[in-house]
Motif scaffolding. Structure first.
Motif, mmCIF file in Angstrom:
data_model
loop_
_atom_site.group_PDB
_atom_site.id
_atom_site.type_symbol
_atom_site.label_atom_id
_atom_site.label_comp_id
_atom_site.label_asym_id
_atom_site.label_seq_id
_atom_site.Cartn_x
_atom_site.Cartn_y
_atom_site.Cartn_z
ATOM 1 N N UNK A 268 -13.905 -2.383 38.887
ATOM 2 C CA UNK A 268 -13.462 -2.480 37.491
ATOM 3 C C UNK A 268 -13.037 -1.143 36.910
ATOM 4 N N UNK A 269 -13.608 -0.031 37.406
ATOM 5 C CA UNK A 269 -13.196 1.282 36.927
ATOM 6 C C UNK A 269 -12.979 2.161 38.150
ATOM 7 N N UNK A 270 -11.857 1.961 38.801
ATOM 8 C CA UNK A 270 -11.582 2.577 40.098
ATOM 9 C C UNK A 270 -11.302 4.068 40.000
ATOM 10 N N UNK A 271 -11.675 4.789 41.066
ATOM 11 C CA UNK A 271 -11.469 6.243 41.104
ATOM 12 C C UNK A 271 -9.987 6.578 41.274
ATOM 13 N N UNK A 272 -9.635 7.779 40.799
ATOM 14 C CA UNK A 272 -8.271 8.290 40.967
ATOM 15 C C UNK A 272 -8.166 9.037 42.284
ATOM 16 N N UNK A 273 -7.104 8.789 43.027
ATOM 17 C CA UNK A 273 -6.863 9.536 44.256
ATOM 18 C C UNK A 273 -6.201 8.665 45.297
ATOM 19 N N UNK A 274 -5.154 9.183 45.938
ATOM 20 C CA UNK A 274 -4.471 8.471 47.023
ATOM 21 C C UNK A 274 -4.843 9.139 48.341
ATOM 22 N N UNK A 275 -5.078 8.341 49.362
ATOM 23 C CA UNK A 275 -5.383 8.917 50.666
ATOM 24 C C UNK A 275 -4.101 8.971 51.499
ATOM 25 N N UNK A 276 -3.489 10.148 51.505
ATOM 26 C CA UNK A 276 -2.196 10.291 52.193
ATOM 27 C C UNK A 276 -2.323 11.034 53.510
ATOM 28 N N UNK A 277 -3.533 11.524 53.828
ATOM 29 C CA UNK A 277 -3.669 12.401 55.001
ATOM 30 C C UNK A 277 -3.331 11.700 56.316
ATOM 31 N N UNK A 278 -3.396 10.382 56.351
ATOM 32 C CA UNK A 278 -3.214 9.678 57.624
ATOM 33 C C UNK A 278 -1.839 9.945 58.239
ATOM 34 N N UNK A 279 -0.797 9.869 57.428
ATOM 35 C CA UNK A 279 0.536 10.204 57.954
ATOM 36 C C UNK A 279 1.361 10.912 56.891
ATOM 37 N N UNK A 280 0.788 11.986 56.329
ATOM 38 C CA UNK A 280 1.453 12.685 55.231
ATOM 39 C C UNK A 280 2.831 13.218 55.640
ATOM 40 N N UNK A 281 2.919 13.757 56.853
ATOM 41 C CA UNK A 281 4.209 14.342 57.252
ATOM 42 C C UNK A 281 5.292 13.278 57.371
#
Ligand code: NCD
Ligand code: ZN
Length: 352
Positions: A268-281
């Protein structure tokens, strides 16, 4: 750098803005980052935050222990300290002497784990003066926190209320405007006079180069696209893409990959942040290719960051191939799981 339709060879990049957290989860997130990047600026917003050189050394030792366990020998964490109202001149000197790379300014309450952040920048003047004197960079989360400022305007207001006055007062202080999200920030960094000195730069995330705010509400609410500063309108995305791919050395790569478990995002009150490290390049390559500027990727990803921080450029080369890679719907994260950016979709460029 060599490029053709199906292959890009470039000097190995670094990530100039990264969250890896602490404890067991580091094992999973470090593996993803170290597969692509040689170095990364490690953000200090732990609970409690990394406010002193001693805490940073302990944190670095915990990171190193994980790297050793994983058998990773070719990745270097670059440590930062969390600036507070009470950061002393002595701590700045000690940080300089003991190899801390930068300080991070979080306005109090601006984002995840920023409760100990700066309540009024005036409290930091003596520390900032010392940072300017010793050449210690200040990395800024550039958003005001006042609840009466619209969330989509907080970055632009930060420029006028905080950043420009700060740069007037400390003109030689090295500042990185982190994870910029607006046309105003892109143009501010592009057009500001620095007297020919290397004192102002900005990092850009893959999500802000690839998505606009519609991605938060595509067919329903999309918590995994929610980060801070929040995605903006398309005109802003286009301005960011333009400066990132322009070859201007003030703009370089910083993923702001910010892992939160699936449960912490889908609530209901989700954290801010995207997980891009998996294939950022792969994501950055897609963004640069979308405007026909793949030849500008290497400067942005591999050269301008170390040049700004006065560090050696990497020498090892890496290769991206145009080979579709399916992004898993979930990845392991300690005892839990995490949903990576673009989960369940396919990305055109992959690292070999
Ligand atoms: C970051 C986090 O989760 O630590 N979140 C985010 O949305 N970017 C904090 C930050 O960099 O603002
Ligand atoms: Zn961040």
């Amino acid at each position: 750098m060599s490029i053709n339709q199906t292959k890009i060879e470039l000097i190995q990049p670094d990530d100039w803005h990264l969250h890896i957290r602490d404890g067991e989860v580091m094992r999973d997130v470090l593996t993803d980052t170290a597969r692509q990047f040689a170095r990364a600026i490690i953000m200090p917003n732990l609970k409690p935050p990394v406010t002193t050189v001693e805490l940073a050394k302990e944190y670095r030792a915990r990171i190193q222990a994980h790297l050793d366990l994983l058998g990773i020998t070719d990745f270097a964490p670059l440590m930062t300290l969390y600036l507070t109202d009470n950061t002393s001149v002595e701590e700045v000197r000690k940080a300089r002497a003991q190899g801390i790379t930068a300080f991070k300014l979080y306005p109090a309450g601006a984002t995840t784990n920023s409760d100990f952040g700066v309540s009024d920048i005036k409290h930091c003047y003596r520390a900032l003066e010392e940072m300017q004197a010793v050449g210690m960079p200040l990395l800024v989360h550039g958003e005001v926190t006042s609840p009466d400022i619209d969330i989509f305007d907080r970055e632009a207001v930060f420029i006028d209320q905080i950043l420009e006055p700060l740069r007037q007062k400390f003109p030689e202080l090295k500042v990185v405007f982190e994870h910029i999200t607006t046309l105003q920030a892109a143009h501010y960094v592009r057009d500001s006079s620095t007297g020919g000195k290397n004192t102002l730069a900005a990092t850009l995330t893959p999500q802000h180069l690839l998505m606009n705010r519609n991605a938060l509400f595509a067919g329903g609410i999309r918590p995994h696209n929610y980060c801070l500063p929040v995605l903006k309108r398309e005109e802003h995305r286009l301005a960011l893409l333009e400066v990132a791919t322009s070859g201007n050395p003030r703009f370089f790569l910083g993923t702001d990959s910010a892992p939160h478990s699936k449960g912490a995002k889908e609530t209901a009150c989700g954290c801010a942040g995207c997980y891009s490290a998996f294939n950022a390049l792969g994501l950055y390559a897609e963004a640069f290719e979308s405007v026909g500027k793949l030849e500008k990727l290497e400067g942005f990803a591999s050269f301008f960051g170390p040049d700004f921080y006065l560090l050696q450029r990497n020498t090892k080369k890496i290769t991206l191939v145009k080979q579709a890679q399916d992004i898993p719907t979930e990845l392991p994260l300690g005892n839990s799981t995490i949903v990576p950016l673009r989960a369940g979709e396919s990305i055109a460029w992959s690292l070999i």
